[in-house]
Scaffold this motif. Structure first.
Motif: not given
Length: 340
Positions: A310-330
């Protein structure tokens, strides 16, 4: 010993000299004060320099009003200075303008020396402030970029995280928890986490300074990246604590170790973690479908393993959320390759 910022040292020395010379050429009295103001105006970042100068200009107006009231009421003597500092210091602290206390106190003592607050004297002090602060701002328009330092920190942070994940996978594979079985000189998980923390602090500092040195463009990408890695580092610290609770490892430890190895192998800035999360879901589902343990010890060990998953899942979700919040310009600006 900390390495001096030689660029800042040169700016301070040259800027103070230029301010004094310019103040003298303009016929301003107490020209040395302009050099001191330049020295105090040069900050570590462009935006902070501008903020400091703005607060000093605002506090200068406040200092004029308070000093005029003090000198007219108590004369040009020590009592007036004490009253001025009492009210001026309190006002600066109340409005978050502490930077104005020292500079404006020096300027107000010039009225004490002149024993008058005529329009010419006020213009002289304003000129000193404008010359000193102006040269400070102009010189600080050049500050070397931090991108190279940030990119170096990113590589080191990612390398540390990869090594930590590999070591955790190794512990799940060999069944040796904690520091057991380490070769001489081999770093412990705790020492690797401490090194990661130090690298994150340096990266966060460089990212903040880079953001503060961009006047015409606003980017928080690097700072958000460092915050994302900092949050992931907290998760790794929790996993390290869970590993210490493991005794004999059941067979379920092997697929989690393999998953950790896979995460380590695919660990980089541009990975959106989607594929890794799918692999994690498969491991989680397989664990749920297996028969319940019969012995208490096995039950406890499997519970710890599931918590690690479950901690590993949280670890990966953190990165997934970071990428999802990036704009196309970034993504276009900061990523050198397509996210995978």
């Amino acid at each position: 010993m900390k390495k001096p910022d030689y660029v800042k040292v040169i700016k301070i020395a040259v800027g103070a000299g230029l301010a004094i010379v310019l103040a003298e050429r303009m016929g301003l009295r107490y020209s040395a004060s302009a050099g001191v103001i330049t020295l105090l105006s040069i900050q570590d970042t462009k935006k902070e320099t501008i903020r400091v100068v703005a607060r000093r200009l605002l506090s200068f107006v406040m200092a004029l009003a308070i000093s005029a009231a003090g000198f007219s009421s108590f004369g040009y003597g020590p009592l007036a200075v004490c009253v001025f500092l009492l009210f001026f210091s309190a006002a600066c602290m109340a409005f978050g303008m502490q930077e104005g206390i020292s500079v404006n106190t020096v300027l107000m003592t010039h009225f004490l020396a002149e024993r008058s607050m005529t329009g010419a004297n006020i213009a002289n002090e304003l000129g000193l402030l404008a010359v000193g602060a102006g040269i400070g701002v102009i010189l600080n328009l050049y500050i070397p970029g931090k991108v190279h330092l940030i990119r170096t920190s990113q590589r080191r942070i990612e390398s540390h995280m990869k090594e930590i994940l590999r070591k955790m996978a190794g512990q799940l594979t060999t069944g040796k928890g904690g520091d057991a079985g380490l070769a001489d000189g081999e770093p412990t998980l705790r020492s690797l986490l401490e090194e990661l923390d130090a690298e994150l602090k340096q990266g966060e500092k460089s990212a903040y300074e880079d953001m503060e040195n961009k006047l015409l463009t606003e980017t928080r990408y690097y700072l958000r990246y460092m915050n994302m890695r900092r949050t992931q580092a907290f998760v790794l610290g929790r996993i390290e604590g869970e590993l210490k609770h493991l005794g004999e490892l059941p067979s379920q430890a092997q697929p989690i170790a393999a998953l950790m190895e896979r995460i380590s192998g695919g660990f980089h800035e541009y990975n959106n973690a989607v594929g890794l999360l799918e692999a994690l879901d498969a491991v989680k589902e397989a664990m749920r479908e297996q028969p319940l343990p019969e012995l208490r010890e096995e039950f406890e060990n499997r519970a710890v393993l599931f918590q690690i998953l479950l901690e590993l899942e949280q670890f990966l979700e953190i990165k997934k959320k970071f990428v999802e919040e990036l704009s196309a310009e970034e993504i276009g600006k900061f990523w050198r390759e397509t996210a995978c």
